[in-house]
Design an enzyme around this catalytic site. Structure first.
Site, PDB file in Angstrom:
ATOM      1  N   GLN A 263       0.828  -1.196   0.000  1.00 34.43           N
ATOM      2  CA  GLN A 263       0.000   0.000   0.000  1.00 34.43           C
ATOM      3  C   GLN A 263       0.864   1.248   0.000  1.00 34.43           C
ATOM      4  OE1 GLN A 263      -2.331  -1.991   3.502  1.00 34.43           O
ATOM      5  NE2 GLN A 263      -3.333  -0.048   3.081  1.00 34.43           N
TER       6      GLN A 263
ATOM      7  N   ARG B 118      -5.171   7.770  17.139  1.00 30.82           N
ATOM      8  CA  ARG B 118      -6.479   7.681  16.500  1.00 30.82           C
ATOM      9  C   ARG B 118      -7.501   7.036  17.442  1.00 30.82           C
ATOM     10  NH1 ARG B 118      -9.219   8.292  11.469  1.00 30.82           N
ATOM     11  NH2 ARG B 118      -7.429   9.472  10.740  1.00 30.82           N
TER      12      ARG B 118
ATOM     13  N   GLU C 269     -12.755   3.000   5.779  1.00 35.25           N
ATOM     14  CA  GLU C 269     -12.746   2.494   7.148  1.00 35.25           C
ATOM     15  C   GLU C 269     -14.053   2.669   7.919  1.00 35.25           C
ATOM     16  OE1 GLU C 269      -9.290   5.083   7.556  1.00 35.25           O
ATOM     17  OE2 GLU C 269      -8.362   3.502   8.744  1.00 35.25           O
TER      18      GLU C 269
END
Lengths: 770, 467
Positions: free
Chosen positions: A205, A318, A721
């Protein structure tokens, strides 16, 4: 079924995945399918069997005697620096001196055949000295073993507010890790070139990070390493930093052997050697009023980082930034801990800490609602962020785009929540063994990388003289439909059909210095960069058109594959040909950086997110109270995608994320033995959902008429997500079903994943009086 | 014996492989030798289905199998279709391919060829588009991207497509190899026992779904592999008035209709063993012979008091299923001896047979606990109980204390009060990745409660499957 409604297919159309025909025919080429140069070698890893052990010596003699073996490498062979840490340093590609987890790569073999490489790898003799190992978050907390300093996000005076609160509850809950289980395992092919150049094909990625990692290991300037990826067979965060380990070792072997090397991990090695979603231990102390309004919260989120930092501090950040979910908590302190254990380094996984943070606050609210004998939705509604007031997050960002009440309201109305609840209760009243549960969940998810620097992207667009368009950008295709979405954006800029836009493999040689395709940001960032490039070219084309027909530039319009100047028009290709003949460049780069965002890591304050995306879900489950078995019977999802760039692709992301989240919370259990060895390292023991596990009633809707209030690409919103967290509705519904066997108000203690073992234990605890 | 090439028909073309390692997998051969890279390796343990292909042997229909576990010589005499051969010669996609593409059922696409092949076999089987059957047909294929909804939808809408003929049988050989190591596929029982006697260390291979994993995961490389699959006597299924007799090479799939008829609970349990891909190759005798403590058929066979007929060059003998397994992965089988048949006595009037499987996932999972019971209730009294559990000990084991506690008593809820003590007397299960000790003990006891409810007309559903 997704036929275009207009003849031209650009943005907002349900254009099919650009590789669909290749996928179904088997012609789509993955790395393992690429023809290799005739002198290519195959590689295998040697992994540590111990969670923590000193490497006294590595004896390669027997391995090197296996016919066909060409090269072996250990840390000592690395010509550059044995560190591929993407952000924080201290991540060796091969264990040096000490192995810090069971599965840690310590050596690698390259041979003429895969069979020889694997046989040789099994013959590498390592003289180990086992060392004491830290195998759980609890042990790490006790030993104060961390990979990074604590992060504390605080507002007000939580101690004082807790002391003054009319009611106070505390508790502890855990959520497990999760293996990515991309169907295509980690793989890389490294091809040495002239003058020590290295061409690397990597299922990654993050091609730029692979480029940097390989360059560090080989002691090369970045410019001598080129990394390319056409597509991945799934990634989900697992090929963000982890792919660098594989590509780095392949490149080392290729350098040592002077020949191309393919390293494809067998599934077991993949699961043993590469990182996963972080398990979290959550401890809370919450103060509230009698109506269930949250007054104060002291929350500890302790993540299991594994042996090194990798991306853990960002994951923890996060998690902190999502531990509020949709709720206003006036006095709050959230402490994020990055616990160092002798396990594989946990890493990025769809949601990136967000799911764990939201899991925490939803568990707390569920405990509060049960304690107060109030419906969970009622408690939530009393705590939602306001629009004008009570709208600032604990990290100081004002929630400017709050539509959570609209989203939850629309969902509740569309499914007749009261009627549904009554049906579940009626069933339970007459069913002593099988019990149903029902729950909803609201989701607010912040979009942008937490680290502002990463929110940038580049693209490269060429228009050819026949009007066909070549598009390249820094984003990678892992199945999520990024290539088709960005192609749609470019098609829209030129008002041509998306079929005229060809997207090529992502390469560090075409677009440099890119960020990972991660954080749901792929189409936001790369779409804008590609749009910028296309608009630059379009501007030049407009000038040529205006000049050709003698009209002001403002009167040149693009529509349906043609370009118009008053009554004259040319096809897009004719204009491209005209531009060429007038020596006007038809190629441009484009660049984008997300505006408005900033973050102070020292104080955990700022505006880390450009915007929020919202969603809500309701789920019904049934459990067997004799065996703890579980089925999800129905799920209803509503997701905000802004002005969706591609509703069909977005629907696929929503459904896929939900089922993946369901797996995380139900059947996917990572199990380590008492020596820290992973016992679930293949699909025979690690159980991701199968087709029957998907709720038989499964409806997904995209929120209508909801353009992003921020100026994102065509007012769309990110989708990768956020819907994963809609699966929290399933876990909460299981808790609801468990609660049904006990008296009202009984506390439900259920960690995730809710395996039969945990569900049965929770049922027995509730039956036993809570 | 005829020696020679492994011959089969691959996507319509006859193929002869002159030399082959006896443990070369079909997947590796397709990908590496034939460059047919549409078939993928996802796990090399028969669990993800990315490697699914369809095969047909003479006279049979198309069956989905895992090419990662199948050894190349097992293809001898078969017709094979891979994803590359699904479409028409002019490149027209097969209806399953069109349905998958048009349903937006592909994302990363890595699992897609395997799904296409599973759907092809499902379509060729002529089954109705029933969701339960669709899930059964897809249980051997994992997708991590889509959440399956569009794949299931594609399965519902497929025009099945014209039946694809498997083609005439190809002459089958009986011995293959690479010069030093051999794969023997005798076609009579006498030859089988003769070669088994001559190679006492050889692998006896039924479907290879267990031994295939030894090849891919543990890199086992036996010198001689002897396949039982070709022996007609071992493939026979006999239904007599007093027994169902399954030959030693009968696959789960072949046995299923007969199990469904005679012992429906056994059939339902077998549908949860592996996947169709596994059940199309794997054999019931193999499941017994590998003597795993978590095998699903041994508790059933033992509770049903099946007899196991063994054959070798020295002659025949019969042992009870219970007596066949002697320890953890140990059996009474002598070198050179194979299972000729398993004889399962039919239920007498008034006898019930019930089987349960507990696992994290319903389909294609290995049991945490598996239980099988044969019982008779007369006038409300439990007069017979044979209770066998898997997952509770180092072998499949009989719950003797449980039986003793219950037999001869009224078969009521109260008879089960405190049954945990008997379960704990019978078993000391381990903690492992499938379940905890505590769970196994509690669930083993609770399954007796479920059994009591289900055999005494429970008013409400007592199993999730009933919803």
């Amino acid at each position: 079924m997704n036929a275009p409604t207009s003849p031209r297919r650009g943005a907002h159309a349900s254009v099919r995945h650009d590789s669909a025909a290749g996928h179904v025919s088997g012609r789509a080429v993955y790395l393992d399918d690429m023809p290799l140069p005739t002198n290519a070698l195959h590689a295998a890893l040697v992994l540590s069997p111990h969670a923590h052990a000193r490497i006294r010596a590595i004896d390669l003699a027997a391995a090197l005697e296996v016919p066909g073996v060409v090269a072996a490498v250990t840390a000592g062979d690395i010509p550059g620096v044995n560190d591929i840490g993407p952000i924080l340093k201290g991540e060796p590609a091969l264990a040096e001196g000490v192995a810090e987890y069971a599965g840690h790569p310590v050596a690698a073999i390259a041979a003429e055949t895969l069979e020889a490489a694997r046989e040789a790898a099994a013959l590498v003799a390592v003289d180990w000295e086992e060392l004491p190992a830290v195998l759980s978050v609890e042990e790490a907390l006790a030993a104060e073993s961390f990979v990074a300093p604590p992060q504390v996000m605080a507002r007000g005076n939580p101690e004082a507010a807790l002391g003054l609160a009319p009611l106070r509850l505390s508790g502890e809950v855990r959520c497990g890790g999760q293996d990515h289980f991309y169907l295509e395992g980690q793989i890389a092919i490294a091809v040495p070139g002239e003058d020590r150049d290295m061409q690397v094909y990597s299922s990654t990625q993050h091609p730029t990070e692979v480029q940097h990692g390989v360059a560090h290991l080989l002691g090369l300037p970045f410019a001598q390493v080129t990394v390319e990826v056409r597509r991945m067979g799934g990634a989900f965060g697992g090929k963000e930093s982890q792919a660098t380990i594989i590509a780095g070792i392949a490149a080392l072997l290729a350098w040592k052997a002077g020949r191309p090397v393919k390293l494809r991990l067998p599934r077991d090695d993949d699961m043993l050697a590469t990182g996963k979603r972080h398990p979290f231990l959550i401890r809370y102390d919450v103060g509230l009023d009698a109506d269930g309004r949250l007054l104060a919260l002291d929350l500890v989120l302790a993540g299991d980082a594994g042996n090194i930092a990798d991306l853990t501090p960002a994951v923890v950040a996060r998690a902190l930034c999502h531990s509020d979910n949709c709720y206003w908590i006036p006095d709050i302190r959230v402490t994020g801990l990055a616990c160092k254990t002798n396990k594989v380094s946990n890493t990025a996984f769809r949601g990136f800490g967000g799911p764990q943070g939201m899991f925490a606050i939803e568990a707390i609210l569920d405990d509060v609602a049960r304690h107060l004998k109030l419906p969970l939705d009622t408690v939530r509604a009393r705590n939602f962020y306001g629009v004008e007031a009570n709208n600032v997050t604990p990290y100081g960002m004002t929630v400017e785009d709050n539509i959570i009440e609209r989203v939850t309201g629309e969902l509740a109305r569309s499914v007749d929540l009261p009627g549904w609840r009554a049906a579940v209760d009626a069933f339970n009243a007459s069913s002593p063994v099988v019990k149903k549960g029902l729950a909803t969940v609201p989701v607010k998810f912040g979009i942008s990388f937490n680290l502002p620097t990463l929110n940038q992207a580049g693209a490269l667009v060429h228009v050819y003289t026949d009007g066909s368009v070549h598009l390249n950008h820094g984003g990678t295709e892992m199945g999520q439909g990024l290539f088709v979405k960005v192609a749609q954006v470019v098609a829209e800029a030129f008002k041509i059909d998306v079929d005229r836009v060809r997207v090529s493999a992502t390469s560090t040689a075409k677009v440099p210095n890119t960020s990972a395709t991660a954080a749901s940001s792929g189409s936001d960032l790369n779409g804008m960069a590609a749009l910028a490039a296309a608009e630059t070219i379009r501007g030049r084309m407009v000038e040529v058109m205006a000049e050709r027909f003698g009209v002001p530039a403002g009167e040149v319009t693009f529509d349906d594959g043609r370009v118009f100047a008053r009554n004259e028009s040319l096809s897009f290709g004719e204009l491209a040909q005209l531009c060429w003949s007038r020596r006007v460049s038809l190629s441009s780069t484009g660049f984008y950086r997300t505006p408005k965002i900033h973050w102070d890591a020292a104080t955990c304050t700022g505006r880390p997110f450009f915007y929020f995306t919202y969603g809500a879900a309701a789920a019904e489950v049934a459990i067997d109270t004799l065996t703890g078995e579980l089925r999800v019977l129905r799920a209803e999802l509503l997701q905000d995608c802004g002005n969706s760039l591609n509703p069909a692709i977005d629907r696929g992301q929503i459904e896929g994320a939900f089922v993946q989240g369901m797996g995380w919370l139900t059947s996917e259990e990572l199990w380590w033995d008492d020596r820290g060895r992973l016992g679930t390292h293949g699909p025979s023991t690690y159980k991701i959902p199968g087709s029957r596990d998907v709720p038989p009633v499964f409806n997904t809707r995209l929120l209508a008429d909801a353009p992003n209030r921020e100026a994102t690409v065509m007012r769309s919103k990110a989708v990768g997500e956020p819907p994963l967290m809609l699966a929290l509705s399933v876990w909460l519904a299981i808790r609801d079903a468990v609660a049904s066997v006990g008296p009202p108000g009984a506390k439900v203690e259920l960690d995730a994943p809710a395996t039969p073992t945990r569900v049965l234990a929770a049922v027995e605890r509730v039956r036993g009086g809570g | 014996m005829i020696k020679g090439a492994v011959r089969f028909r691959l996507n319509g073309q006859e193929v002869a492989v002159e030399r082959t390692s006896p443990t070369a997998t079909v997947l590796d051969w397709l990908r590496e030798t034939r460059h047919l890279t549409g078939t993928k390796e996802g796990c090399a343990e028969g669990d993800c289905g990315a490697c699914t292909i369809a095969i047909a042997s003479a006279g049979g229909g198309w069956r989905a199998v895992n090419s990662c576990l199948m050894l190349l010589p097992q293809l001898d005499g078969c017709s094979v279709v891979t994803v590359e051969g699904l479409g028409g010669p002019d490149g027209t996609p097969h209806p399953v391919q069109t349905a998958l593409a048009e349903s937006d059922a592909t994302q990363c696409g890595f699992c897609t060829p395997g799904f296409a092949m599973a759907m092809f076999a499902y379509g060729q089987g002529g089954e109705p588009a029933d969701d339960g059957l669709i899930h059964e047909a897809l249980a051997g294929n994992l997708c991590r991207c889509t959440g399956y909804r569009p794949i299931v939808e594609a399965c519902r809408i497929i025009a099945v497509g014209a039946p694809v003929a498997a083609g005439d049988p190809i002459r089958a050989g009986t011995a293959f190899g690479d010069g030093s190591r051999r794969f023997l596929a005798p076609d009579t029982l006498d030859e089988l026992t003769a070669v088994a006697a001559a190679h006492p260390d050889a692998w006896i291979l039924g479907g290879g779904t267990d031994l295939g994993i030894a090849v891919t995961k543990r890199r086992a490389r036996p010198d001689v592999v002897i396949s039982t699959a070709r022996v007609p006597e071992l493939r026979r299924i006999e239904t007599t008035g007093d027994a169902l007799v399954l030959g030693g090479a009968v696959t789960y799939s072949a046995a299923l209709p007969h199990l469904d008829a005679a012992f429906p609970a056994f059939g339902a349990l077998v549908r949860r063993i592996g996947s169709r891909q596994i059940r199309n190759l794997g054999t019931i005798a193999g499941n017994l012979a590998n003597a795993s403590p978590i095998g699903d058929t041994p508790p059933c066979l033992m509770a049903l008091d099946a007899a196991v007929e063994l054959v070798s060059a020295a002659g025949r003998r019969t042992v009870s299923a219970d007596g066949f397994v002697t320890g953890y992965r140990r059996t009474v089988l002598r070198p050179g001896e194979v299972i000729a048949a398993i004889r399962i006595p039919r239920l007498a009037a008034g006898q019930h047979f019930v089987a349960y499987k507990l696992s994290k996932r319903f389909d294609q999972d290995i049991s945490a606990v598996v239980a099988a019971f044969r019982l008779t209730v007369a006038d409300g009294v439990l007069t017979e109980l044979r209770a066998y559990y898997g997952g509770m000990a180092a072998t499949t084991a009989r719950a003797a204390a449980v039986e003793a506690a219950l037999v001869g008593r009224p078969w009521t809820v109260s008879a089960l009060a405190g049954i945990e003590a008997a379960v704990a007397q019978d078993f000391s299960p381990i903690d492992d990745q499938r379940a905890t000790t505590k769970y196994r003990l509690a669930a083993a006891a609770n399954l007796l409660r479920r059994l009591q409810m289900e055999t005494c007309d429970a008013p409400a559903p007592v199993r999730l499957e009933a919803l």
